[in-house]
Scaffold this active site. Sequence first.
Site, PDB file in Angstrom:
ATOM      1  N   GLY A  12      44.872  25.277  43.884  1.00 47.55           N
ATOM      2  CA  GLY A  12      46.247  25.674  44.185  1.00 47.55           C
ATOM      3  C   GLY A  12      47.239  25.388  43.076  1.00 47.55           C
ATOM      4  O   GLY A  12      48.431  25.208  43.348  1.00 47.55           O
ATOM      5  N   ARG A  62      33.836  41.095  57.877  1.00 48.05           N
ATOM      6  CA  ARG A  62      34.996  41.014  56.979  1.00 48.05           C
ATOM      7  C   ARG A  62      36.252  41.596  57.633  1.00 48.05           C
ATOM      8  O   ARG A  62      37.362  41.106  57.440  1.00 48.05           O
ATOM      9  CB  ARG A  62      34.671  41.771  55.681  1.00 48.05           C
ATOM     10  CG  ARG A  62      35.750  41.675  54.626  1.00 48.05           C
ATOM     11  CD  ARG A  62      35.346  42.344  53.317  1.00 48.05           C
ATOM     12  NE  ARG A  62      34.027  41.967  52.862  1.00 48.05           N
ATOM     13  CZ  ARG A  62      33.715  40.797  52.321  1.00 48.05           C
ATOM     14  NH1 ARG A  62      34.654  39.889  52.158  1.00 48.05           N
ATOM     15  NH2 ARG A  62      32.478  40.535  51.949  1.00 48.05           N
ATOM     16  N   MET A  87      39.695  33.721  47.166  1.00 48.53           N
ATOM     17  CA  MET A  87      38.408  34.203  46.681  1.00 48.53           C
ATOM     18  C   MET A  87      37.588  34.934  47.749  1.00 48.53           C
ATOM     19  O   MET A  87      36.370  35.011  47.658  1.00 48.53           O
ATOM     20  CB  MET A  87      37.609  33.044  46.065  1.00 48.53           C
ATOM     21  CG  MET A  87      38.350  32.344  44.933  1.00 48.53           C
ATOM     22  SD  MET A  87      39.066  33.469  43.696  1.00 48.53           S
ATOM     23  CE  MET A  87      37.815  33.375  42.432  1.00 48.53           C
ATOM     24  N   ARG A  88      38.262  35.476  48.753  1.00 48.09           N
ATOM     25  CA  ARG A  88      37.613  36.341  49.741  1.00 48.09           C
ATOM     26  C   ARG A  88      38.130  37.757  49.580  1.00 48.09           C
ATOM     27  O   ARG A  88      39.331  37.953  49.345  1.00 48.09           O
ATOM     28  CB  ARG A  88      37.933  35.878  51.162  1.00 48.09           C
ATOM     29  CG  ARG A  88      37.300  34.566  51.525  1.00 48.09           C
ATOM     30  CD  ARG A  88      35.867  34.770  51.919  1.00 48.09           C
ATOM     31  NE  ARG A  88      35.223  33.493  52.137  1.00 48.09           N
ATOM     32  CZ  ARG A  88      33.918  33.349  52.260  1.00 48.09           C
ATOM     33  NH1 ARG A  88      33.112  34.393  52.182  1.00 48.09           N
ATOM     34  NH2 ARG A  88      33.398  32.175  52.458  1.00 48.09           N
ATOM     35  N   ILE A  89      37.230  38.708  49.743  1.00 49.53           N
ATOM     36  CA  ILE A  89      37.647  40.109  49.700  1.00 49.53           C
ATOM     37  C   ILE A  89      38.231  40.468  51.058  1.00 49.53           C
ATOM     38  O   ILE A  89      37.625  40.187  52.097  1.00 49.53           O
ATOM     39  CB  ILE A  89      36.441  41.012  49.360  1.00 49.53           C
ATOM     40  CG1 ILE A  89      35.930  40.672  47.952  1.00 49.53           C
ATOM     41  CG2 ILE A  89      36.832  42.478  49.468  1.00 49.53           C
ATOM     42  CD1 ILE A  89      34.586  41.301  47.619  1.00 49.53           C
ATOM     43  N   ASN A 104      48.526  40.099  43.412  1.00 44.10           N
ATOM     44  CA  ASN A 104      47.393  39.266  43.018  1.00 44.10           C
ATOM     45  C   ASN A 104      47.541  38.864  41.566  1.00 44.10           C
ATOM     46  O   ASN A 104      48.135  39.585  40.760  1.00 44.10           O
ATOM     47  CB  ASN A 104      46.077  40.041  43.197  1.00 44.10           C
ATOM     48  CG  ASN A 104      44.846  39.178  42.910  1.00 44.10           C
ATOM     49  OD1 ASN A 104      44.811  37.997  43.269  1.00 44.10           O
ATOM     50  ND2 ASN A 104      43.844  39.745  42.264  1.00 44.10           N
ATOM     51  N   HIS A 106      45.031  37.574  38.316  1.00 49.36           N
ATOM     52  CA  HIS A 106      43.621  37.549  37.952  1.00 49.36           C
ATOM     53  C   HIS A 106      43.479  37.083  36.503  1.00 49.36           C
ATOM     54  O   HIS A 106      44.240  37.529  35.638  1.00 49.36           O
ATOM     55  CB  HIS A 106      43.017  38.946  38.131  1.00 49.36           C
ATOM     56  CG  HIS A 106      41.551  38.970  37.869  1.00 49.36           C
ATOM     57  ND1 HIS A 106      40.625  38.474  38.772  1.00 49.36           N
ATOM     58  CD2 HIS A 106      40.843  39.387  36.794  1.00 49.36           C
ATOM     59  CE1 HIS A 106      39.420  38.601  38.262  1.00 49.36           C
ATOM     60  NE2 HIS A 106      39.518  39.146  37.064  1.00 49.36           N
ATOM     61  N   THR A 169      47.747  28.184  32.018  1.00 44.77           N
ATOM     62  CA  THR A 169      49.070  27.869  31.479  1.00 44.77           C
ATOM     63  C   THR A 169      49.938  29.122  31.485  1.00 44.77           C
ATOM     64  O   THR A 169      51.126  29.080  31.835  1.00 44.77           O
ATOM     65  CB  THR A 169      48.935  27.320  30.041  1.00 44.77           C
ATOM     66  OG1 THR A 169      48.058  26.207  30.078  1.00 44.77           O
ATOM     67  CG2 THR A 169      50.268  26.885  29.482  1.00 44.77           C
ATOM     68  N   GLU A 171      49.327  31.815  33.474  1.00 42.50           N
ATOM     69  CA  GLU A 171      49.511  32.188  34.885  1.00 42.50           C
ATOM     70  C   GLU A 171      50.704  31.451  35.486  1.00 42.50           C
ATOM     71  O   GLU A 171      51.525  32.038  36.193  1.00 42.50           O
ATOM     72  CB  GLU A 171      48.251  31.864  35.689  1.00 42.50           C
ATOM     73  CG  GLU A 171      47.058  32.724  35.328  1.00 42.50           C
ATOM     74  CD  GLU A 171      45.863  32.498  36.257  1.00 42.50           C
ATOM     75  OE1 GLU A 171      45.036  33.390  36.339  1.00 42.50           O
ATOM     76  OE2 GLU A 171      45.770  31.420  36.891  1.00 42.50           O
TER      77      GLU A 171
HETATM   78  C1  GAR Z   1      43.372  31.480  39.001  1.00 46.51           C
HETATM   79  O1  GAR Z   1      42.940  31.436  37.664  1.00 46.51           O
HETATM   80  C2  GAR Z   1      43.441  32.911  39.484  1.00 46.51           C
HETATM   81  O2  GAR Z   1      43.811  33.824  38.473  1.00 46.51           O
HETATM   82  C3  GAR Z   1      42.021  33.149  39.922  1.00 46.51           C
HETATM   83  O3  GAR Z   1      41.673  31.967  40.590  1.00 46.51           O
HETATM   84  C4  GAR Z   1      42.312  30.868  39.948  1.00 46.51           C
HETATM   85  C5  GAR Z   1      42.942  29.997  41.010  1.00 46.51           C
HETATM   86  O4  GAR Z   1      43.376  28.798  40.463  1.00 46.51           O
HETATM   87  N1  GAR Z   1      41.902  34.318  40.762  1.00 46.51           N
HETATM   88  C6  GAR Z   1      40.870  35.151  40.733  1.00 46.51           C
HETATM   89  O5  GAR Z   1      39.881  34.972  40.034  1.00 46.51           O
HETATM   90  C7  GAR Z   1      40.995  36.391  41.631  1.00 46.51           C
HETATM   91  N2  GAR Z   1      39.920  37.278  41.424  1.00 46.51           N
HETATM   92  P1  GAR Z   1      44.321  27.806  41.283  1.00 46.51           P
HETATM   93  O6  GAR Z   1      43.648  27.500  42.621  1.00 46.51           O
HETATM   94  O7  GAR Z   1      44.398  26.588  40.420  1.00 46.51           O
HETATM   95  O8  GAR Z   1      45.656  28.485  41.460  1.00 46.51           O
END
Ligand code: GAR
Length: 197
Positions: A12, A62, A87-89, A104, A106, A169, A171
Site C-alpha cells: 500500500g 470472478r 492484483m485481482r482481475i 489504474n 502500472h 518513487t 508512482e
Molecule cells: C505498484 O508498483 C503498482 O504499479 C503495481 O503494484 C504495485 C503496488 O505497490 N500494480 C500492478 O502491477 C498492476 N498490474 P504498493 O502496494 O506498494 O502500492
Amino acid sequence: MIDIAVLASGTGTNLAALLDLPEVREHICLVVSDRADAGALDLARRAGIPARVVQFGDFPDRRSFSLAVADAVEQAGAKGVVLAGFMRILSPEFCDRFPGRILNIHPSLLPRFPGARAVEAALEAGVEVTGVTVHFVDEQVDHGPVIRQEEVPVFPDDDADTLHQRIKTVEHRIYPEVVAQFVSGRLRLDGDRVVTA
Ligand code: GAR
C-alpha cells in the site's frame, strides 16, 4: 467532486502517497483489499477510513467476486475507483458499474509488460528504459486510455527490487497528482478520449 474507493492488495505504498495529499485523502471513503493481511488495510484504519476485505476464495467465480467488490464500493458512496496495486482481475461487469471512472497505475510503459510481473518482465527483456503508466481501466487487463506515462531508466546492476523501488518513487509522485485531478472533476473520459480541464 468525486468520492473514491481505493483497491489495494499489497503493502500500500501508493495508498500511503494518496493519503499524504489532503485534497485526495478527504475523498477516499473506502479501502478494499482481497487480502486480509494487506498493509493497505492498516494504513486505512490508521487514517480513519473504512476498510473492507473481500476475498476471492469466498466466491464461486470472478464475476460474483467482482460484483461483491462493486457492491462494497457503491455502499460506501464512492463514484470512482482507484486501483493501487490491486492484483485481482475484475470482470467486465465491474467496469460497467463505474464506466470511465476506474483508474489504474502500472509499473511499465504500457502496452509493454502488462500483468503481475511487469518489473521482472522488463528486466528479462533487457530494456534500458521502462516506466509508469496511469490509465483509465477498460475490460482488458492493464489496458485502457492512457492518462500519463513517465519513463524510468533501468541500470545494468538492477534487480527487481531496486528497479521497482525506482519505479515506485515515480508512482508516488504522479498518482496523487492524477487522482487529485480526477476527484476534483478536472480529469474525465469522453468516449476513448482523456479530457483534462
Ligand atoms: C505498484 O508498483 C503498482 O504499479 C503495481 O503494484 C504495485 C503496488 O505497490 N500494480 C500492478 O502491477 C498492476 N498490474 P504498493 O502496494 O506498494 O502500492
